[in-house]
Design an enzyme around this catalytic site. Structure first.
Site, PDB file in Angstrom:
ATOM      1  CG  ASP A  64       3.705  80.887 -70.458  1.00  0.00           C
ATOM      2  OD1 ASP A  64       2.600  80.648 -70.275  1.00  0.00           O
ATOM      3  OD2 ASP A  64       4.666  80.120 -70.714  1.00  0.00           O
ATOM      4  CG  HIS A  66       5.593  74.464 -62.915  1.00  0.00           C
ATOM      5  ND1 HIS A  66       6.282  73.362 -63.728  1.00  0.00           N
ATOM      6  CD2 HIS A  66       6.053  75.527 -63.624  1.00  0.00           C
ATOM      7  CE1 HIS A  66       6.895  73.813 -64.521  1.00  0.00           C
ATOM      8  NE2 HIS A  66       6.852  75.276 -64.495  1.00  0.00           N
TER       9      HIS A  66
END
Ligand code: MN
Length: 427
Positions: free
Chosen positions: A125, A132
């Site tokens: 990931d 973000h």
């Protein structure tokens, strides 16, 4: 980049599958995403299919492939891959002489169960949205929100593939260890800060040998395509466990992947230049290439929808919480591949990269509740009067994505859907 525009992208192309020609359909003949299906409720082996309108074309039954192993289809070289797409497109096009034969290889999507698009290998990931990273960083480290490596390194961590589940799956609220600031010692219990993350999944198609990095110029030849990905996250578990080695049990209880992989070939009309904002450093040479500058980014509009149990009971489809665009990512797909392998790390067919939460520059474009509710301090008010700081039991989160550009047919990603159940009884 070896994903040329060709006759399969022509906007005037229509299919003899009538539902594919409807305005707003996610799966027109210009898309042709790959997935795996079997008759609903059956325990049969999954078969490989391509979505067309509200139908699935069984590729083996249509005589297009001779395997039900998606990794074999994914590992095809560029020429073979383009030839397969051209054959599917020609056979599904209006006037094709394949119509009567292939009509028998069609199944209504309503009658099939869709699985994960392939056996997922390793899962990594990333953290590719600077918006973000900055918003989360402000919550965790008000004085030092964006760490200095962010603008140089595509940050990522190794996740866990075993808990990646297909769209439509339910998940139990995870139990775990948390310690709130007011507590002296940690305790075990159900997460009270359950969140979603709006991400894209990148499916790796072709392997590289251990010790052989993939150069930027070749990177996209190792990518099969993109799907929607919800990296469910327990923020209270995460806050307590993430230092010093990063996320662990706060992330690996479930991640939901959508069934259809939209290939880079299908995305060719929606490419865009990659550039750094004013004042940001340029990527190091191994993360730079002329083709990446010219068209490394992809214009994908993304949305998060929430359907609460109360909405479901009232027959309401849910409401949109936020939207963002993949153009706002700080690193491109090619850069993720090149960086992941620069040390010689080997990728395999079926490996999955998460993009990281894709948030836009505006506060309302946050790709998680942690952003939209300011860490739980400003709960959202929904149209039916309910409020949400974090997910509640019974909530269904739905991710959607689509591409549209003047002069081309709109294509979509379908849905990535998951529903939160109460925590399972703890140990
Ligand atoms: Mn994530």
């Amino acid at each position: 980049m070896n994903n040329p525009l060709n006759e399969t992208h022509a906007p005037e192309l229509r299919s003899w599958v009538a539902s594919a020609n409807q305005v707003g359909c996610d799966f027109p003949i210009q898309n042709l995403p790959f997935g795996r299906f079997r008759p609903a409720g059956s325990g049969e082996a999954f078969r490989i299919g391509v979505a067309i309108g509200d139908q699935v074309l069984d590729l083996q039954a249509a005589g297009l492939i001779d395997t039900d192993d998606m990794s074999i289809v994914m590992a095809k070289g560029p020429a073979e891959r383009l030839a397969l797409r051209a054959a599917i497109s020609a056979g599904l096009a209006e006037g094709s002489c394949q119509q009567s034969a292939w009509a028998k290889a069609l199944h209504a999507q309503a009658d099939v169960a869709l699985g994960l698009p392939c056996e997922i290998g390793d899962y990594t990931d990333f953290y590719t949205s600077i918006h973000h990273a900055t918003t989360i960083g402000k919550q965790l480290r008000p004085d030092n929100p964006l760490l200095p490596n962010y603008q140089w390194v595509p940050i990522g961590y190794h996740g866990r593939a075993s808990s990646i589940v297909p769209s439509g799956s339910v998940l139990h609220r995870p139990n775990g260890q948390t310690k709130m600031p007011e507590q002296d010692t940690p305790s075990l219990g159900p997460s009270r800060r359950l969140d979603y993350e709006l991400e894209l999944g990148v499916l790796i198609a072709r392997p590289n040998a251990l010790g052989e990095p993939i150069a930027m110029a070749d990177a996209e030849d190792h990518v099969f395509g993109l799907a929607l990905f919800n990296d469910w996250s327990a923020r209270d578990l995460q806050a307590w466990e993430y230092q010093p080695l990063g996320p662990f049990l706060s992330k690996n209880f479930a991640s939901t992947l959508s069934p259809w992989v939209v290939t880079l070939d299908a995305l060719a009309p929606f490419r865009a230049p990659f550039h750094r904002p004013e004042g940001h450093p340029q990527p190091l040479n191994y993360l730079d290439a002329p083709a990446n500058r010219a068209q490394g980014a992809i214009d994908i509009e993304l949305e998060v929808w929430l359907q609460t149990a109360q909405m479901r009971a009232a027959g309401q489809a849910g409401e949109r919480l936020s939207s963002a665009n993949y153009l706002d990512a700080y690193w491109t797909v090619a850069q993720l591949v090149a960086h992941h392998t620069v040390n010689g790390c080997n990728l395999r067919a079926g490996d999955l990269f998460g993009s990281g939460t894709l948030s836009g520059p505006q506060p309302e474009q946050g790709g998680s509740l942690m952003e939209l509710s300011a860490g739980g301090k400003r709960p959202l008010t929904l149209s039916n009067g309910e409020t949400r700081a974090w997910l509640e039991d019974g909530d269904t989160v739905i991710l959607r994505g689509y591409c549209q550009r003047e002069g081309f047919r709109r294509i979509g990603f379908g849905e990535c859907r998951g529903t939160v159940l109460p925590a399972a009884r703890s140990v």
